[in-house]
Enzyme design. Structure first.
Site, PDB file in Angstrom:
ATOM      1  N   CYS A 199     -36.540 101.832 -56.421  1.00 11.32           N
ATOM      2  CA  CYS A 199     -35.597 101.881 -55.352  1.00 11.32           C
ATOM      3  C   CYS A 199     -34.307 102.748 -56.019  1.00 11.32           C
ATOM      4  O   CYS A 199     -33.425 102.683 -55.213  1.00 11.32           O
ATOM      5  CB  CYS A 199     -35.187 100.382 -55.206  1.00 11.32           C
ATOM      6  SG  CYS A 199     -36.421  99.520 -54.112  1.00 11.32           S
ATOM      7  N   ASP A 237     -30.483  94.525 -41.808  1.00 13.69           N
ATOM      8  CA  ASP A 237     -31.292  93.476 -42.274  1.00 13.69           C
ATOM      9  C   ASP A 237     -32.492  94.022 -43.015  1.00 13.69           C
ATOM     10  O   ASP A 237     -32.523  95.439 -42.889  1.00 13.69           O
ATOM     11  CB  ASP A 237     -31.725  92.701 -41.263  1.00 13.69           C
ATOM     12  CG  ASP A 237     -31.656  91.120 -41.465  1.00 13.69           C
ATOM     13  OD1 ASP A 237     -32.438  90.776 -42.589  1.00 13.69           O
ATOM     14  OD2 ASP A 237     -31.149  90.184 -40.808  1.00 13.69           O
ATOM     15  N   ASP A 238     -33.201  93.250 -43.465  1.00 13.68           N
ATOM     16  CA  ASP A 238     -34.344  93.693 -44.215  1.00 13.68           C
ATOM     17  C   ASP A 238     -35.832  94.144 -43.478  1.00 13.68           C
ATOM     18  O   ASP A 238     -36.490  95.203 -43.861  1.00 13.68           O
ATOM     19  CB  ASP A 238     -34.879  92.625 -45.036  1.00 13.68           C
ATOM     20  CG  ASP A 238     -33.905  92.240 -46.282  1.00 13.68           C
ATOM     21  OD1 ASP A 238     -33.508  92.946 -47.055  1.00 13.68           O
ATOM     22  OD2 ASP A 238     -33.417  90.933 -46.149  1.00 13.68           O
ATOM     23  N   HIS A 270     -51.284 106.903 -43.979  1.00 15.76           N
ATOM     24  CA  HIS A 270     -51.319 108.167 -43.856  1.00 15.76           C
ATOM     25  C   HIS A 270     -50.902 108.955 -45.088  1.00 15.76           C
ATOM     26  O   HIS A 270     -50.123 108.286 -45.928  1.00 15.76           O
ATOM     27  CB  HIS A 270     -50.115 108.468 -42.778  1.00 15.76           C
ATOM     28  CG  HIS A 270     -50.250 109.660 -42.394  1.00 15.76           C
ATOM     29  ND1 HIS A 270     -50.821 110.870 -41.587  1.00 15.76           N
ATOM     30  CD2 HIS A 270     -48.938 110.870 -42.747  1.00 15.76           C
ATOM     31  CE1 HIS A 270     -50.564 112.200 -41.278  1.00 15.76           C
ATOM     32  NE2 HIS A 270     -49.325 112.128 -42.057  1.00 15.76           N
ATOM     33  N   ASP A 275     -33.382  90.538 -49.676  1.00 19.51           N
ATOM     34  CA  ASP A 275     -33.995  90.684 -51.113  1.00 19.51           C
ATOM     35  C   ASP A 275     -33.120  91.934 -51.910  1.00 19.51           C
ATOM     36  O   ASP A 275     -32.475  92.717 -51.223  1.00 19.51           O
ATOM     37  CB  ASP A 275     -35.516  91.196 -51.068  1.00 19.51           C
ATOM     38  CG  ASP A 275     -35.768  92.534 -50.152  1.00 19.51           C
ATOM     39  OD1 ASP A 275     -34.967  92.615 -49.276  1.00 19.51           O
ATOM     40  OD2 ASP A 275     -36.684  92.977 -50.376  1.00 19.51           O
TER      41      ASP A 275
END
Length: 343
Positions: A14, A48-49, A137, A224
């Site tokens: 991340c 939002d997540d 994909h 999260d």
């Protein structure tokens, strides 16, 4: 001529996310439909997540995707981490995983056995989540990237929005901070095996288990903690007129991460996070290393939950039994100006 060298792990997870400020500017300029779909319960407006779309009175679909470059050298572990991170958004909404699609970017010159290990790790996490891998994909790329597009389900009346915190709530964090700092130190050959083992354990642990525990209690808000760091995601949780007070002593973290932060094993992503939310944060005698810990981008980080104190204390006892550092780290307050105070 020597063949071009392809490096598997350059630093990813991340930390590879675009900065929150950049994304806010782009998303604010996207065209919006003239009439809002009444069945779209959560879109991107609240950061939002995941998106939530109602399909019946008692069922809504939860939709998300996430992918990134490797942050560890082991392809199998990378696949586990990337999948756990993508699946986490479903759990942050209070939903259950149903299906997943692979997203793969892979160099044609790299050993395909590496790709096989990545996808094996990811597939095993989808199965652990109770979901089914149904396709995906792939494209040829200069660097490795992997993740999932995930579909889950939830009852429309039991959604955990990220911005539902209420005055008087306490904040519960279900995993330790510091994985970004530890992975950076590891790439420099400075991280201890113990620190890296805890970081990998945290990143590969599904938030499924913590999510199932908190569903038994009164949850007002949940997200999260990932690329925008603890403080960036906390900012998204605080609606207008709300503030938070954080007790830095109670922040669960990988012990060695503070020493690594003092040694300046930091990321550009953490600096972007500081630039984005730093003006909203008041640090009161907090060491530099703790500041960095709170800005540190997390990969497959824990759930940050806003809930009543009595519920949080009971939930914490159950979550602690999962075996990772966790804790009640602060409280939500009413203030005229949004401010996060770190003591």
């Amino acid at each position: 001529m020597m063949p071009e060298e392809i490096v598997f792990c350059k630093g990813g997870g991340c930390t590879a996310k675009l900065g929150a400020g950049v994304l806010e500017r782009i998303l604010s300029r996207l065209p919006k439909p003239e009439k809002k779909d009444e069945n779209l319960l959560i879109g991107f407006e609240s950061s939002d997540d995941a998106a939530v779309y109602r399909i019946s009175e008692d069922t809504a679909i939860v939709q998300t995707l996430d992918f990134f470059p490797p942050m560890v050298e082991d392809p199998y572990i990378f696949g586990q981490i990337a999948a756990a991170n993508a699946l986490s958004d479903i759990y942050a909404m209070g939903g259950d995983v149903r299906t997943a699609l692979n997203i793969v970017c892979f160099p044609e010159k790299m050993d395909l056995n590496i790709l096989g290990k990545i996808m094996q790790g990811g597939s095993e996490k989808v199965i652990e989540a109770g979901g089914t891998l149904v396709g995906g994909h792939s494209i040829a790329d200069a660097d490795v990237k992997y993740g999932l597009s995930v579909m889950g389900t939830i009852h429309p009346d039991r959604i955990f929005p990220n911005d539902g915190a209420q005055e008087g709530d306490v904040l519960l964090l279900t995993k330790p901070l510091g994985v970004g700092i530890v992975c950076t130190a590891n790439r420099m050959g400075e991280a201890s095996q113990e620190a890296m083992d805890m970081a990998v354990r945290s990143m590969t642990t599904l938030n499924k288990y913590a999510s199932e525990i908190i569903r038994k209690y009164d949850v007002h808000g949940c997200t999260d903690v990932t690329g925008f760091g603890f403080l960036g995601h906390l900012k998204e949780m605080l609606a207008k007129g709300l503030s938070a007070e954080i007790d830095s002593i109670r922040i669960p973290h990988i012990p060695e991460s503070l020493a690594y932060a003092d040694g300046f094993f930091l990321t550009a992503a953490a600096q972007r996070n500081r630039n984005h939310v730093g003006d909203l944060v008041e640090f009161c005698g907090v060491p530099f290393a703790v500041e960095e810990l709170l800005f540190d981008p997390q990969t497959s980080g824990g759930l940050l939950v806003s809930m009543p104190k009595e519920d949080a204390q009971q939930a914490l006892a159950e979550i602690a039994a999962l075996g990772l550092p966790c804790g009640i780290v602060g409280k939500v307050m009413k203030k005229e100006t949004q401010k996060i105070v770190v003591l």
